[in-house]
Design a protein around this motif. Structure first.
Motif, short mmCIF file in Angstrom:
data_model
loop_
_atom_site.label_atom_id
_atom_site.label_comp_id
_atom_site.label_asym_id
_atom_site.label_seq_id
_atom_site.Cartn_x
_atom_site.Cartn_y
_atom_site.Cartn_z
N HIS A 1 0.94 11.00 8.29
CA HIS A 1 -0.04 12.20 7.44
C HIS A 1 -0.29 12.24 5.85
O HIS A 1 -1.30 12.19 5.56
CB HIS A 1 -0.14 13.58 7.81
CG HIS A 1 1.36 13.89 7.25
ND1 HIS A 1 3.08 13.35 6.88
CD2 HIS A 1 1.56 14.93 6.53
CE1 HIS A 1 3.42 14.27 6.61
NE2 HIS A 1 3.14 15.22 6.25
N VAL A 2 1.18 11.38 5.00
CA VAL A 2 0.30 11.17 3.42
C VAL A 2 0.37 9.89 3.02
O VAL A 2 -1.19 10.05 2.72
CB VAL A 2 2.08 11.46 2.74
CG1 VAL A 2 1.80 11.57 1.34
CG2 VAL A 2 2.50 13.45 2.71
N ASP A 3 0.92 8.80 3.35
CA ASP A 3 0.69 7.61 3.10
C ASP A 3 1.29 6.88 4.34
O ASP A 3 2.77 7.30 4.69
CB ASP A 3 -0.27 7.14 2.41
CG ASP A 3 1.12 7.26 1.41
OD1 ASP A 3 2.29 7.16 1.37
OD2 ASP A 3 0.90 6.87 -0.09
N ASP A 4 1.35 5.25 3.86
CA ASP A 4 2.13 5.03 4.66
C ASP A 4 2.88 4.00 3.89
O ASP A 4 4.38 3.63 4.81
CB ASP A 4 1.85 3.54 5.48
CG ASP A 4 0.42 3.04 4.19
OD1 ASP A 4 0.26 3.01 4.12
OD2 ASP A 4 0.44 1.65 4.86
N HIS A 5 3.04 4.39 3.10
CA HIS A 5 4.56 3.95 1.31
C HIS A 5 6.03 3.46 2.40
O HIS A 5 7.07 3.31 1.49
CB HIS A 5 3.69 4.30 0.16
CG HIS A 5 4.67 3.62 -0.78
ND1 HIS A 5 5.66 4.14 -0.90
CD2 HIS A 5 4.48 3.12 -2.14
CE1 HIS A 5 5.95 3.26 -1.91
NE2 HIS A 5 5.18 2.65 -2.54
N HIS A 6 5.91 5.14 2.45
CA HIS A 6 7.03 5.51 2.36
C HIS A 6 8.04 4.87 3.77
O HIS A 6 9.17 4.69 3.94
CB HIS A 6 7.46 7.25 2.74
CG HIS A 6 7.44 8.27 1.36
ND1 HIS A 6 6.58 9.24 1.63
CD2 HIS A 6 7.38 7.77 -0.27
CE1 HIS A 6 6.43 9.27 0.07
NE2 HIS A 6 7.06 8.95 -0.81
N THR A 7 6.90 4.67 4.51
CA THR A 7 7.75 4.15 5.91
C THR A 7 7.89 2.75 5.45
O THR A 7 9.30 1.90 6.23
CB THR A 7 6.65 4.15 7.06
OG1 THR A 7 6.70 6.15 7.64
CG2 THR A 7 7.20 4.15 8.88
N VAL A 8 6.71 1.79 5.03
CA VAL A 8 6.91 0.24 4.94
C VAL A 8 7.99 0.67 3.71
O VAL A 8 8.88 -0.79 4.57
CB VAL A 8 5.72 0.18 4.65
CG1 VAL A 8 5.76 -1.55 4.22
CG2 VAL A 8 4.46 0.43 5.52
N GLU A 9 8.09 0.86 3.19
CA GLU A 9 9.28 0.83 2.09
C GLU A 9 10.87 1.30 2.76
O GLU A 9 11.63 0.40 2.71
CB GLU A 9 9.14 1.32 1.03
CG GLU A 9 10.52 1.14 -0.01
CD GLU A 9 10.13 1.98 -1.29
OE1 GLU A 9 9.99 1.39 -2.54
OE2 GLU A 9 9.83 3.25 -0.99
N ASP A 10 10.63 2.20 3.74
CA ASP A 10 11.95 2.59 4.35
C ASP A 10 12.42 1.83 4.97
O ASP A 10 13.74 1.74 5.01
CB ASP A 10 12.25 4.02 4.33
CG ASP A 10 12.53 4.72 3.52
OD1 ASP A 10 12.48 4.03 1.98
OD2 ASP A 10 12.64 6.19 3.75
N VAL A 11 11.36 0.95 5.90
CA VAL A 11 11.82 0.09 7.20
C VAL A 11 12.04 -1.71 6.45
O VAL A 11 13.49 -1.86 6.75
CB VAL A 11 10.29 -0.21 7.81
CG1 VAL A 11 10.58 -1.69 8.47
CG2 VAL A 11 10.25 1.05 8.90
#
Length: 197
Positions: free
Chosen positions: A61-71
């Motif tokens: 809901h913030v953006d996709d940065h944290h998810t992509v990087e943490d994956v």
């Protein structure tokens, strides 16, 4: 010897689990909340002939940065764990992946020294719910946490979708070559006798 790994990573921003089988059948079960990214992870599994399962719940809901990087961090850690001391592997791999007008080269060294050199020009900022500038961020996270040297170089292309897809396919094919076991390789594939130094 089984070359598998499971990694769980939980922060205030994401909750990620990755299961990896380096000698899998190319199957993938990815659910990150980012449709295009799930598609790219499926390509990695299919063309790398690894078994991959990814579950990620993040602050999209913030953006996709944290998810992509943490994956990427979790996949890199899983690669490192699954390879152990890297005994018997080829170590280096490379692949050209074409997709229509796009052509991307990936070269990998399972060196123990995590670094990414990325030369991609991605003119379109978003592909569906995926921010394209996160492509190098993902590969940087993988390279750093796996301890791999990864080079991605755009040879040709103008369509962002084609370029990103070619980059993920090239990475998968190069990784498949690099982690392959060669019975002629005795011990760690380095004249130093150790990787990462």
């Amino acid at each position: 010897m089984s070359r598998t790994a499971e990694i769980a990573r939980k922060t205030a921003e994401t909750d990620v689990t990755v299961s990896l089988d380096l000698d899998g059948d190319g199957s993938c079960d990815a659910s990150t909340g980012i449709g295009f990214f799930d598609h790219m992870l499926t390509l990695v599994a299919h063309h790398g002939l690894v078994g991959l399962k990814v579950r990620a719940h993040g602050d999209v809901h913030v953006d996709d940065h944290h998810t992509v990087e943490d994956v990427g961090i979790a996949i890199g850690a899983a690669l490192r764990k699954a390879l152990g001391n890297c005994s018997g592997i080829v170590r280096m791999g490379h692949a050209f992946a074409p997709m229509d007008e796009a052509l991307v080269l990936c070269a990998i060294d399972v060196s123990g020294r995590g670094i990414l050199v990325c030369e991609l020009e991605l003119p379109t900022p978003r592909l569906g719910d995926y921010t394209t500038e996160l492509t190098p961020e993902f590969f940087r996270a993988v390279a750093h946490n796996a301890g791999w040297t990864v080079h991605l170089k755009q040879i040709s292309g103008s369509n962002t979708h084609h370029l990103v897809e070619a980059a993920f396919k090239a990475f998968a094919r190069a990784a498949r070559m690099a982690v392959a076991v060669d019975p002629r390789v005795i011990g760690v594939p380095s004249t130093k006798g150790v990787l990462g130094e």
